[in-house]
Design a protein around this motif. Sequence first.
Motif, PDB file in Angstrom:
ATOM      1  N   GLY A  16      21.467 -12.328  36.532  1.00 14.81           N
ATOM      2  CA  GLY A  16      20.701 -12.893  37.634  1.00 14.81           C
ATOM      3  C   GLY A  16      21.471 -13.972  38.360  1.00 14.81           C
ATOM      4  O   GLY A  16      20.899 -14.728  39.135  1.00 14.81           O
ATOM      5  N   THR A  38      27.989  -4.047  34.077  1.00 13.18           N
ATOM      6  CA  THR A  38      29.103  -3.529  34.858  1.00 13.18           C
ATOM      7  C   THR A  38      29.927  -2.599  33.977  1.00 13.18           C
ATOM      8  O   THR A  38      29.739  -2.535  32.767  1.00 13.18           O
ATOM      9  N   SER A  59      27.327  -8.410  31.758  1.00 15.10           N
ATOM     10  CA  SER A  59      25.996  -8.284  32.333  1.00 15.10           C
ATOM     11  C   SER A  59      25.813  -9.184  33.535  1.00 15.10           C
ATOM     12  O   SER A  59      26.386 -10.269  33.609  1.00 15.10           O
ATOM     13  N   ASP A  60      24.995  -8.712  34.461  1.00 11.43           N
ATOM     14  CA  ASP A  60      24.552  -9.529  35.582  1.00 11.43           C
ATOM     15  C   ASP A  60      23.305 -10.242  35.088  1.00 11.43           C
ATOM     16  O   ASP A  60      22.259  -9.645  34.932  1.00 11.43           O
ATOM     17  N   GLU A  86      18.663  -6.832  35.049  1.00 13.93           N
ATOM     18  CA  GLU A  86      20.002  -7.023  34.505  1.00 13.93           C
ATOM     19  C   GLU A  86      20.759  -5.708  34.591  1.00 13.93           C
ATOM     20  O   GLU A  86      20.244  -4.647  34.277  1.00 13.93           O
ATOM     21  N   VAL A  87      21.978  -5.796  35.038  1.00 13.62           N
ATOM     22  CA  VAL A  87      22.816  -4.620  35.190  1.00 13.62           C
ATOM     23  C   VAL A  87      24.104  -4.860  34.436  1.00 13.62           C
ATOM     24  O   VAL A  87      24.671  -5.942  34.502  1.00 13.62           O
ATOM     25  N   ARG A 128      13.575 -11.633  40.472  1.00 16.64           N
ATOM     26  CA  ARG A 128      14.900 -11.501  39.863  1.00 16.64           C
ATOM     27  C   ARG A 128      15.249 -10.024  39.757  1.00 16.64           C
ATOM     28  O   ARG A 128      14.431  -9.222  39.313  1.00 16.64           O
ATOM     29  N   SER A 129      16.457  -9.694  40.152  1.00 15.24           N
ATOM     30  CA  SER A 129      16.866  -8.299  40.029  1.00 15.24           C
ATOM     31  C   SER A 129      17.087  -7.984  38.559  1.00 15.24           C
ATOM     32  O   SER A 129      17.413  -8.857  37.762  1.00 15.24           O
ATOM     33  N   LYS A 186      25.871  -8.638  41.991  1.00 11.83           N
ATOM     34  CA  LYS A 186      25.235  -7.329  41.943  1.00 11.83           C
ATOM     35  C   LYS A 186      26.316  -6.266  41.861  1.00 11.83           C
ATOM     36  O   LYS A 186      27.307  -6.327  42.582  1.00 11.83           O
ATOM     37  N   VAL A 187      26.109  -5.327  41.001  1.00 15.91           N
ATOM     38  CA  VAL A 187      27.027  -4.206  40.918  1.00 15.91           C
ATOM     39  C   VAL A 187      26.815  -3.360  42.168  1.00 15.91           C
ATOM     40  O   VAL A 187      25.682  -3.009  42.496  1.00 15.91           O
TER      41      VAL A 187
END
Length: 160
Positions: free
Chosen positions: A18, A10, A15-16, A7-8, A4-5, A22-23
């Motif tokens: 998962g 934006t 939040s992303d 959490e990012v 899992r990438s 993707k930002v």
Amino acid sequence: MTERSPEVTTQSGKSDEGGGIKVPLPTLLARAKDMTIEQLHRRLGEEGFEGIRYRHGSVFRFIDAEGSRLTVLAERSELTKQAIAEVVNELERFGYVERTADPGDRRAKLIRLTERGAQGQVAAARILGEIEQQWARHLGRDEITVLRRTLESIIARQGE
């Protein structure tokens, strides 16, 4: 097992989680730049260099030690002569630059950093170095070295 990438968040603050969003990398780079510039300007203000803003970099980043003509600053910063003239006027009001006669052509003017402007330029370079050192402490020197080399490589290939 899938990875899992991380959490990012934006720029909108969402939040992303998962979910496949993707930002974009340029957005992340822009946010890192924005955060760095915000910290730079806050710290410059704390050190007595009030009023310096992002747009002023179009002079501070491109001015020659002996001074530069307005047209040169406009070309280097990729701004119009009118836009760079506004920035120079503002910096002149703050006491960071001055206009002097160009010794090579008395009809032309050179934009030069005042002593205060030169001190601000040195302080900005030091602060940016300190920010990079903070990143290195947090991420590791090797990570910063790789990041620097990667970005330098991307920039070197911009015309390809």
